[in-house]
Design a protein around this motif. Structure first.
Motif, mmCIF file in Angstrom:
data_model
loop_
_atom_site.group_PDB
_atom_site.id
_atom_site.type_symbol
_atom_site.label_atom_id
_atom_site.label_comp_id
_atom_site.label_asym_id
_atom_site.label_seq_id
_atom_site.Cartn_x
_atom_site.Cartn_y
_atom_site.Cartn_z
ATOM 1 N N SER A 192 0.833 -1.204 0.000
ATOM 2 C CA SER A 192 0.000 0.000 0.000
ATOM 3 C C SER A 192 0.870 1.258 0.000
ATOM 4 O O SER A 192 1.737 1.428 0.864
ATOM 5 C CB SER A 192 -0.898 -0.028 1.248
ATOM 6 N N ALA A 193 0.628 2.145 -0.952
ATOM 7 C CA ALA A 193 1.403 3.391 -1.031
ATOM 8 C C ALA A 193 1.129 4.294 0.167
ATOM 9 O O ALA A 193 1.966 5.102 0.555
ATOM 10 C CB ALA A 193 1.063 4.119 -2.324
ATOM 11 N N GLU A 194 -0.054 4.148 0.765
ATOM 12 C CA GLU A 194 -0.408 4.935 1.954
ATOM 13 C C GLU A 194 0.452 4.525 3.150
ATOM 14 O O GLU A 194 0.841 5.364 3.962
ATOM 15 C CB GLU A 194 -1.878 4.693 2.322
ATOM 16 N N SER A 195 0.723 3.210 3.261
ATOM 17 C CA SER A 195 1.441 2.697 4.439
ATOM 18 C C SER A 195 2.945 2.637 4.247
ATOM 19 O O SER A 195 3.689 2.649 5.229
ATOM 20 C CB SER A 195 0.976 1.280 4.787
ATOM 21 N N THR A 196 3.375 2.500 2.994
ATOM 22 C CA THR A 196 4.794 2.228 2.763
ATOM 23 C C THR A 196 5.359 3.069 1.623
ATOM 24 O O THR A 196 4.700 3.223 0.586
ATOM 25 C CB THR A 196 4.993 0.729 2.408
ATOM 26 N N SER A 197 6.554 3.583 1.835
ATOM 27 C CA SER A 197 7.292 4.247 0.749
ATOM 28 C C SER A 197 8.570 3.458 0.491
ATOM 29 O O SER A 197 9.315 3.171 1.428
ATOM 30 C CB SER A 197 7.688 5.671 1.152
ATOM 31 N N TYR A 198 8.793 3.131 -0.759
ATOM 32 C CA TYR A 198 10.053 2.481 -1.131
ATOM 33 C C TYR A 198 10.985 3.545 -1.707
ATOM 34 O O TYR A 198 10.589 4.269 -2.626
ATOM 35 C CB TYR A 198 9.806 1.375 -2.162
ATOM 36 N N VAL A 199 12.165 3.627 -1.132
ATOM 37 C CA VAL A 199 13.155 4.604 -1.584
ATOM 38 C C VAL A 199 14.368 3.823 -2.080
ATOM 39 O O VAL A 199 14.965 3.049 -1.320
ATOM 40 C CB VAL A 199 13.560 5.543 -0.422
ATOM 41 N N LEU A 200 14.691 3.980 -3.356
ATOM 42 C CA LEU A 200 15.851 3.270 -3.910
ATOM 43 C C LEU A 200 17.032 4.234 -3.960
ATOM 44 O O LEU A 200 16.906 5.350 -4.477
ATOM 45 C CB LEU A 200 15.545 2.754 -5.319
ATOM 46 N N VAL A 201 18.152 3.801 -3.405
ATOM 47 C CA VAL A 201 19.349 4.652 -3.390
ATOM 48 C C VAL A 201 20.410 4.038 -4.286
ATOM 49 O O VAL A 201 20.647 2.823 -4.251
ATOM 50 C CB VAL A 201 19.906 4.785 -1.946
ATOM 51 N N THR A 202 21.039 4.884 -5.084
ATOM 52 C CA THR A 202 22.123 4.400 -5.947
ATOM 53 C C THR A 202 23.163 5.508 -6.115
ATOM 54 O O THR A 202 22.966 6.636 -5.650
ATOM 55 C CB THR A 202 21.571 3.928 -7.318
ATOM 56 N N ILE A 203 24.269 5.169 -6.748
ATOM 57 C CA ILE A 203 25.293 6.168 -7.082
ATOM 58 C C ILE A 203 25.620 6.012 -8.573
ATOM 59 O O ILE A 203 25.321 4.955 -9.150
ATOM 60 C CB ILE A 203 26.571 6.019 -6.208
ATOM 61 N N PRO A 204 26.193 7.032 -9.197
ATOM 62 C CA PRO A 204 26.429 6.931 -10.644
ATOM 63 C C PRO A 204 27.590 6.003 -11.005
ATOM 64 O O PRO A 204 28.630 6.433 -11.489
ATOM 65 C CB PRO A 204 26.697 8.390 -11.073
ATOM 66 N N GLU A 205 27.407 4.736 -10.712
ATOM 67 C CA GLU A 205 28.404 3.711 -11.065
ATOM 68 C C GLU A 205 27.657 2.491 -11.596
ATOM 69 O O GLU A 205 26.492 2.271 -11.223
ATOM 70 C CB GLU A 205 29.228 3.316 -9.823
ATOM 71 N N PRO A 206 28.320 1.681 -12.420
ATOM 72 C CA PRO A 206 27.587 0.599 -13.105
ATOM 73 C C PRO A 206 26.861 -0.383 -12.171
ATOM 74 O O PRO A 206 25.670 -0.613 -12.321
ATOM 75 C CB PRO A 206 28.676 -0.121 -13.913
ATOM 76 N N LEU A 207 27.573 -0.979 -11.189
ATOM 77 C CA LEU A 207 26.937 -2.026 -10.387
ATOM 78 C C LEU A 207 25.795 -1.515 -9.499
ATOM 79 O O LEU A 207 24.724 -2.120 -9.464
ATOM 80 C CB LEU A 207 27.982 -2.767 -9.542
ATOM 81 N N PRO A 208 25.991 -0.390 -8.793
ATOM 82 C CA PRO A 208 24.853 0.131 -8.022
ATOM 83 C C PRO A 208 23.652 0.487 -8.907
ATOM 84 O O PRO A 208 22.506 0.260 -8.525
ATOM 85 C CB PRO A 208 25.416 1.388 -7.353
#
Lengths: 306, 96
Positions: free
Chosen positions: A206-222
């Protein structure tokens, strides 16, 4: 950055910060928790095995609760809590050697995911307005998210068998004694557990209950790992992350000097093309060392709301 | 008249005993199914501790907390009256 997370329902609203090891998950989690703690009671739950959070919190974290969880220790705690129960219920386990049986639990594939799932359940039950979770490695996190559905499927099958057992017991009692009232604790427990894990699954999707935050850096594997997480969330969970954070973006002159400008621009374009709210966090001049340093991120963040 | 009534009583008694026998037979069949199901249920829950993995061990442990009375009951019925895993193993065709 908080504005990009809408809708943010109450209570609690859980933020899952996901990303490859070393991309700055802990820092972003801490930043988000600091921001949210200005709005309401906030818990920051860190399951990061590297324990990066510890270095920021030498002097405590005013305005929010912080909990550092070690999945390994949690497994150990569960194992020791159940050792006596198993010993008393199953004498033959002593023939197998109870320690070996407990090792099966301890080192069983999926044990970390199972403990994380229970932590998620307790996070949604907690009395906070916001819970920010600095997640364990991506593989563990994604498998855990899939596990709640699997739990419900297992419990459904067990309930089918159990209901048949209760029906047979009732029939036997009615036939032999003429009347019967059956109360089955096992079935009640199964219903209760199915309700708990179904509720968890509903919250996770549920978007009301949960926020997914994806973190990355400008490198190939991440970047690759971020893509995989995104695919998993879209295809398996049928949901869209609220925010993608591109962390440690170098100023253009520095990137050019290092020969990274072209790659960095390509990754930025890629993030923009995702049609998801995103935040670009410029590389800080010095490493973060204290809680106050995290607030400095404020002036380095550029948020794009889609 | 007395003979007819005596025959009727015997027929009724016969039919009652047939009915009772059929009822006992049915209950016996249901009891057998019940026993098999109880063993299967226990195997589903405890199997992962003895190498018959049907679900994850931590879910089994969580369920076990709510099933103590149930396991105790089955344990009493189990082979030699003391071993619930023995019951599970015998359901698999093994022995203790």
């Amino acid at each position: 950055m908080i504005e990009a997370l809408k809708p943010v329902g109450c209570c609690p609203h859980v933020l899952l910060v996901i990303g490859k090891g070393g991309v700055g998950k802990t820092t972003i989690s801490l930043y988000l928790a600091r921001q949210l703690s200005k709005r309401g009671k906030t818990l920051l739950l860190s399951l990061d095995p590297a324990r990066h959070l510890r270095k920021y919190l030498a002097d405590g974290a005013p305005g929010m609760e912080v909990s550092l969880i070690s999945l390994e220790k949690e497994i150990e705690e569960i194992v020791s809590r159940h050792a006596d129960l198993l010993r008393s219920l199953m004498p033959s386990l002593s023939a197998f050697n109870l320690d070996e049986v407990m090792d099966i639990v301890r080192y069983s594939p999926g044990a970390e995911e199972e403990v994380f799932l229970r932590k998620l359940l307790s996070a949604y039950r907690s009395k906070n307005e916001y819970v920010v979770i600095d997640t364990p490695p991506t593989g563990v996190t994604l498998r855990t998210l899939a596990l709640s559905k699997l739990y419900v499927a297992w419990l459904d099958r067990l309930i089918q068998v159990r209901e048949r057992i209760v029906a047979l017991r009732y029939t036997i009692a009615r036939t032999t004694r003429g009347e019967a009232t059956i109360r089955d604790k096992a079935l009640e427990r199964l219903y209760q557990m199915r309700e708990e894990y179904s509720w968890l699954e509903r919250n996770l999707t549920s978007a009301e209950s949960t926020s997914y935050v994806l973190v990355t850096i400008p490198e190939p594997l991440p970047m690759y790992e971020m893509e995989e997480s995104l695919r998993f969330l879209r295809e398996r969970m049928k949901l869209k992350p609220k925010l993608v954070v591109l962390n440690r973006v170098l100023p253009e002159d520095v990137a050019m000097r290092l020969g990274l400008l072209e790659a960095q621009r390509r990754y930025l374009k890629h993030i923009e093309a995702l049609e998801i709210n995103h935040a670009v966090v410029e590389h800080l001049e010095r490493p973060l060392e204290a809680l106050e340093d995290v607030d400095e991120l404020e002036r380095k963040i550029k948020v794009v709301v889609k | 008249m007395r003979i007819v009534s005596s025959i009727a009583r015997k027929i009724v008694a016969f039919l009652r005993s047939v009915e009772r026998a059929m009822r006992e037979e049915s209950v016996h069949a249901i009891e057998q199914e019940l026993k098999e199901l109880e063993s299967a249920f226990l195997l589903m829950i405890l199997g992962s501790f003895v190498g018959v993995r049907t679900m994850t061990p931590l879910l089994s442990l969580e369920l076990l907390e709510g099933l103590q009375e149930e396991v105790e009951l089955l344990r009493e019925r189990a082979f030699k009256g003391e071993d619930v895993i023995g019951e599970v193993a015998s359901a698999l065709g093994g022995g203790t």
